[in-house]
Design an enzyme around this catalytic site. Structure first.
Site, PDB file in Angstrom:
ATOM      1  N   MET A  91       0.821  -1.214   0.000  1.00 25.17           N
ATOM      2  CA  MET A  91       0.000   0.000   0.000  1.00 25.17           C
ATOM      3  C   MET A  91       0.858   1.269   0.000  1.00 25.17           C
ATOM      4  SD  MET A  91      -3.028  -0.951  -0.431  1.00 25.17           S
ATOM      5  CE  MET A  91      -2.749  -2.549  -1.151  1.00 25.17           C
ATOM      6  N   HIS A 118      -3.581  -1.237   7.322  1.00 27.51           N
ATOM      7  CA  HIS A 118      -2.187  -1.666   7.178  1.00 27.51           C
ATOM      8  C   HIS A 118      -1.212  -0.708   7.878  1.00 27.51           C
ATOM      9  CE1 HIS A 118      -2.733   1.280   3.923  1.00 27.51           C
ATOM     10  NE2 HIS A 118      -1.483   1.586   4.184  1.00 27.51           N
ATOM     11  N   TYR A 187       5.709   7.077  14.369  1.00 29.13           N
ATOM     12  CA  TYR A 187       4.425   6.361  14.383  1.00 29.13           C
ATOM     13  C   TYR A 187       3.320   7.292  14.904  1.00 29.13           C
ATOM     14  CZ  TYR A 187       1.096   2.590  15.204  1.00 29.13           C
ATOM     15  OH  TYR A 187      -0.011   1.797  15.186  1.00 29.13           O
ATOM     16  N   THR A 190       2.311   9.992  12.383  1.00 34.35           N
ATOM     17  CA  THR A 190       1.360   9.625  11.320  1.00 34.35           C
ATOM     18  C   THR A 190      -0.039   9.398  11.890  1.00 34.35           C
ATOM     19  OG1 THR A 190       1.934   7.272  11.466  1.00 34.35           O
ATOM     20  CG2 THR A 190       3.095   8.573   9.814  1.00 34.35           C
ATOM     21  N   GLY A 220      -5.561   0.709  21.603  1.00 30.48           N
ATOM     22  CA  GLY A 220      -4.502   0.626  22.620  1.00 30.48           C
ATOM     23  C   GLY A 220      -3.605  -0.573  22.347  1.00 30.48           C
ATOM     24  N   ASP A 223      -2.387  -7.530  21.357  1.00 34.36           N
ATOM     25  CA  ASP A 223      -1.338  -8.535  21.203  1.00 34.36           C
ATOM     26  C   ASP A 223      -1.232  -9.015  19.753  1.00 34.36           C
ATOM     27  OD1 ASP A 223       0.647 -10.280  21.582  1.00 34.36           O
ATOM     28  OD2 ASP A 223      -0.547 -11.780  22.642  1.00 34.36           O
ATOM     29  N   THR A 224      -0.511  -8.249  18.950  1.00 35.35           N
ATOM     30  CA  THR A 224      -0.353  -8.592  17.539  1.00 35.35           C
ATOM     31  C   THR A 224       1.042  -9.154  17.277  1.00 35.35           C
ATOM     32  OG1 THR A 224       0.368  -6.339  17.135  1.00 35.35           O
ATOM     33  CG2 THR A 224      -1.940  -6.817  16.746  1.00 35.35           C
TER      34      THR A 224
END
Ligand code: NAG
Ligand code: NAG
Length: 307
Positions: A91, A118, A187, A190, A220, A223-224
């Protein structure tokens, strides 16, 4: 009770009501809905793909890894998706954004939901082991291209389609787009920028009589797998519990379907923290810094080392 007592009681009642209030969500409204979700090879995006599939939607998913997309699409079909297709692409590349929306237009003949989710994990590409900002402009450009510009490009391409269906635009933002904590400089930049852009656009749409809802999701710690990667890279972990991606994905889908302006997930940290930080910013900032180890490798920018 005196006047003050009643006032406090009323305030509390309003607060409790606000917290408990959940807009009506009709799962049937998603049956046959035409949905595009970006960033679906793992984490929250993958879980959204499965939930939309379970609701019987027609879904186009994107990610860079084609192998993963094939696996996710196969599972979506098992879960009951009316249609499940993918576009493999980055992307961060304008042509891949165009191909995504064009494919939805051709295969679905329209669009009801665009969920932009994404993210590039530029922090993990840093050359040094310091989590502090070090002036690396290449990483900044990569981050802005993928995590900001592409969101606007996708939204712009999809708006004419969403306008036709009174559809919904869902921006997966972050708590880092409402509160800046350390080690999230670009981060947070953006995510704040996305909140600003889409909050302004939301008003412009109203002024033009365009009935497309915009939902900004304040997410928040979920868990990724990112917290673990962060630890691997920088040697420390934020010591706060992470919420399950599947629940998070459902909260985003419900918020989009109910056409909410914003959603906060997990409510207990994202909403409370955001509100607290606006009321007592300095106290909140010192609290946030306390989560991190106090002795960390300094940024080369401030130690005089070369980048
Ligand atoms: C906007 O579209 C939604 C979804 O179709 C609809 O529920 C809502 O009533 C519309 N709003 C107005 C002001 O017509
Ligand atoms: C879309 O919303 C407008 C109001 O903004 C309404 O007049 C129109 O009927 C809606 N169209 C559809 C297809 O729901």
């Amino acid at each position: 009770m005196g006047k003050l007592g009643w006032s406090l009681f009323l305030l509390l009642a309003v607060l409790v009501g606000y917290i408990w209030y959940e807009p009506a969500f009709d799962p049937e409204s998603l049956r046959g809905a035409r949905v595009v979700v970006t960033g679906c090879s793992s984490g929250i995006g993958e879980q959204m793909a499965y939930h939309y599939a379970g609701f019987g939607a027609r879904v186009l998913i994107t990610a860079r890894r084609e192998g993963r997309l094939k696996e996710v699409v196969a599972k979506m079909k098992d879960l009951g998706a009316q249609e499940a297709i993918y576009v493999a692409g980055d992307m961060g590349k304008p042509e891949d954004c165009e191909r995504t929306i064009q494919t939805a237009k051709e295969k679905f003949g329209g669009l009801d939901y665009l969920v932009i989710n994404h993210a590039s994990l530029s922090t993990l590409k840093k050359k040094n082991k310091s989590p502090f900002w070090d002036g690396d402009m290449d990483i900044l450009h990569a981050e802005v291209t993928t995590n900001y510009n592409s969101y606007i490009q996708l939204a712009s391409l999809a708006l004419p389609l969403l306008h036709k269906t009174n559809g919904s635009l869902v921006i997966v933002g972050s708590m880092a787009g409402k509160i800046a904590s350390p080690f999230s400089t670009f981060y947070a930049g953006t995510k704040f920028a996305l909140d600003g852009f889409f909050a302004s656009l939301r008003q412009e749409l109203v002024m033009q009589g365009v009935n497309v809802s915009i939902t900004y999701c304040v997410i928040g710690l979920v868990d990724t797998g990112l917290p673990a990667k962060f630890k691997e890279m920088f040697g420390f972990l934020m010591d706060i519990p992470a919420a399950p991606p599947s629940d998070c994905a459902m909260a985003i889908i419900r918020g989009g379907a109910a056409r909410q302006r914003e959603i906060y997930y997990p409510w207990r940290d994202a909403w409370v923290a955001t509100k607290l930080s606006t009321i007592v910013p300095q106290f909140f900032e010192s609290l946030t810094r306390g989560i991190y180890p106090q002795k960390l490798e300094k940024s080369p920018l401030f130690t005089g080392e070369e980048n």
